[in-house]
Design a protein around this motif. Structure first.
Motif, PDB file in Angstrom:
ATOM      1  N   SER A 129     -19.522-153.217  57.064  1.00 22.47           N
ATOM      2  CA  SER A 129     -18.379-152.295  57.053  1.00 22.47           C
ATOM      3  C   SER A 129     -17.921-151.991  58.476  1.00 22.47           C
ATOM      4  O   SER A 129     -16.713-151.886  58.734  1.00 22.47           O
ATOM      5  N   LEU A 130     -18.853-151.866  59.405  1.00 26.05           N
ATOM      6  CA  LEU A 130     -18.488-151.628  60.807  1.00 26.05           C
ATOM      7  C   LEU A 130     -17.722-152.826  61.360  1.00 26.05           C
ATOM      8  O   LEU A 130     -16.717-152.666  62.058  1.00 26.05           O
ATOM      9  N   SER A 133     -14.132-152.691  60.064  1.00 29.35           N
ATOM     10  CA  SER A 133     -13.380-151.440  60.214  1.00 29.35           C
ATOM     11  C   SER A 133     -12.330-151.471  61.315  1.00 29.35           C
ATOM     12  O   SER A 133     -11.318-150.778  61.237  1.00 29.35           O
ATOM     13  N   THR A 170     -17.960-144.491  66.695  1.00 28.58           N
ATOM     14  CA  THR A 170     -17.757-144.611  65.260  1.00 28.58           C
ATOM     15  C   THR A 170     -18.851-143.848  64.531  1.00 28.58           C
ATOM     16  O   THR A 170     -20.030-144.006  64.839  1.00 28.58           O
ATOM     17  N   ILE A 172     -20.644-143.219  60.964  1.00 31.01           N
ATOM     18  CA  ILE A 172     -20.802-143.906  59.672  1.00 31.01           C
ATOM     19  C   ILE A 172     -21.681-143.066  58.750  1.00 31.01           C
ATOM     20  O   ILE A 172     -22.725-142.560  59.175  1.00 31.01           O
ATOM     21  N   LYS A 196      -8.831-141.632  62.179  1.00 35.15           N
ATOM     22  CA  LYS A 196      -8.847-142.820  61.330  1.00 35.15           C
ATOM     23  C   LYS A 196     -10.098-142.844  60.449  1.00 35.15           C
ATOM     24  O   LYS A 196     -11.177-142.465  60.867  1.00 35.15           O
ATOM     25  N   CYS A 198     -12.137-145.438  57.641  1.00 33.80           N
ATOM     26  CA  CYS A 198     -12.300-146.703  56.938  1.00 33.80           C
ATOM     27  C   CYS A 198     -13.176-146.469  55.716  1.00 33.80           C
ATOM     28  O   CYS A 198     -14.221-145.809  55.818  1.00 33.80           O
ATOM     29  N   ALA A 200     -15.210-148.646  52.939  1.00 33.39           N
ATOM     30  CA  ALA A 200     -15.690-149.981  52.562  1.00 33.39           C
ATOM     31  C   ALA A 200     -16.424-149.841  51.238  1.00 33.39           C
ATOM     32  O   ALA A 200     -17.476-149.206  51.157  1.00 33.39           O
ATOM     33  N   ILE A 210     -11.981-152.935  51.518  1.00 33.42           N
ATOM     34  CA  ILE A 210     -12.239-152.414  52.867  1.00 33.42           C
ATOM     35  C   ILE A 210     -10.891-152.164  53.513  1.00 33.42           C
ATOM     36  O   ILE A 210     -10.106-153.091  53.727  1.00 33.42           O
ATOM     37  N   THR A 212      -8.660-149.528  56.449  1.00 29.02           N
ATOM     38  CA  THR A 212      -8.645-148.514  57.503  1.00 29.02           C
ATOM     39  C   THR A 212      -7.235-147.981  57.690  1.00 29.02           C
ATOM     40  O   THR A 212      -6.272-148.756  57.791  1.00 29.02           O
ATOM     41  N   LEU A 233     -16.444-144.631  57.307  1.00 38.81           N
ATOM     42  CA  LEU A 233     -16.492-144.728  58.762  1.00 38.81           C
ATOM     43  C   LEU A 233     -15.346-143.892  59.345  1.00 38.81           C
ATOM     44  O   LEU A 233     -14.182-144.045  58.934  1.00 38.81           O
TER      45      LEU A 233
END
Length: 237
Positions: A129-130, A133, A170, A172, A196, A198, A200, A210, A212, A233
């Protein structure tokens, strides 16, 4: 006599995920090892079969470290054969063992006994996911679960938003699938419009999602995350 090793064997994240890559990566190890420590015996046996296990399953030694077994787990019994030179495997229910997973306790016990720990390549929803993102992949924190209490959760969200903005990092985190929609609602309520987010969801599954966008944009997006495994995220940097 040399001690055996503990292999950390990843399991697919989704039922319908492509199995071929796992078979190619781990077939030799799976057919070498006959003793496993698993979070879910049914899931583990299914994966071993799909990954190309040739040994009859009745020959396997399975140690259960599932939710209802952890407090009474016998590490001496688990590592007895490894201390005597046999290799063993560790599997979680899905993804990589010991990452957001109680298998880390098993790994810690292996180190205490001087047993080599060998991590195998495989899927990890947090890192995947990172990667997808678009957020900072060099400075990030995984926070696990946020508080359940509404006021504490709202405060935590504002705190991590400030940390993200200050450190350009970031943030998470995850939630129990049946509370995903409540967490999303709290994020939309507590975060600044330009921050922002994200989401996922169902990584590697057929309905993988997924995406963002800013908090203000998420407010105009209709999405139902109920009972779907999700990674959240946050980036305010």
């Amino acid at each position: 006599m040399a001690k055996g090793s503990l292999y950390l064997i990843p399991v697919p994240l989704a039922q319908e995920a492509e199995k071929a890559s796992y078979t190619l990566l781990h077939a030799d190890i799976i057919n070498h090892i006959k003793e496993y420590v698993v979070e879910n015996e049914k899931t583990a046996r299914k994966f071993l079969k799909e990954a190309g296990l040739k040994r009859p399953q009745q020959e396997l030694i399975i140690h259960d470290y599932g939710k209802h077994q952890r407090e009474k787990i016998n590490y001496h019994e688990i590592f007895k054969n490894a201390v005597a030179g046999e290799d063993i495997g560790l599997m979680s229910e899905a993804g990589c063992p010991a990452i957001a997973d109680p298998g880390s306790d098993v790994v810690a016990e292996a180190h205490k006994r001087g047993i080599r720990v060998i991590p195998m390549v495989g899927p990890n929803s947090i890192l995947m996911s990172l990667m997808a993102s678009g957020f900072n992949g060099q400075h990030f924190s995984f926070l696990g679960y946020l508080p359940i209490d509404k006021s504490a959760r709202s405060k935590k969200i504002k705190d991590i938003e400030q940390i993200s903005q200050r450190e350009k990092s970031t943030q998470i985190f995850i939630e129990t699938p049946f509370r995903n929609n409540q967490l999303l609602a709290e994020l939309l309520k507590s975060c600044k419009p330009q921050t922002k987010l994200c989401i996922a969801c169902n990584i590697t599954a057929g309905d993988e999602y997924i995406f963002t966008q800013s908090i203000s944009q998420w407010k105009d997006t209709k999405i139902d995350l109920h009972k779907k495994p999700c990674i959240f995220l946050l980036f305010a940097g």
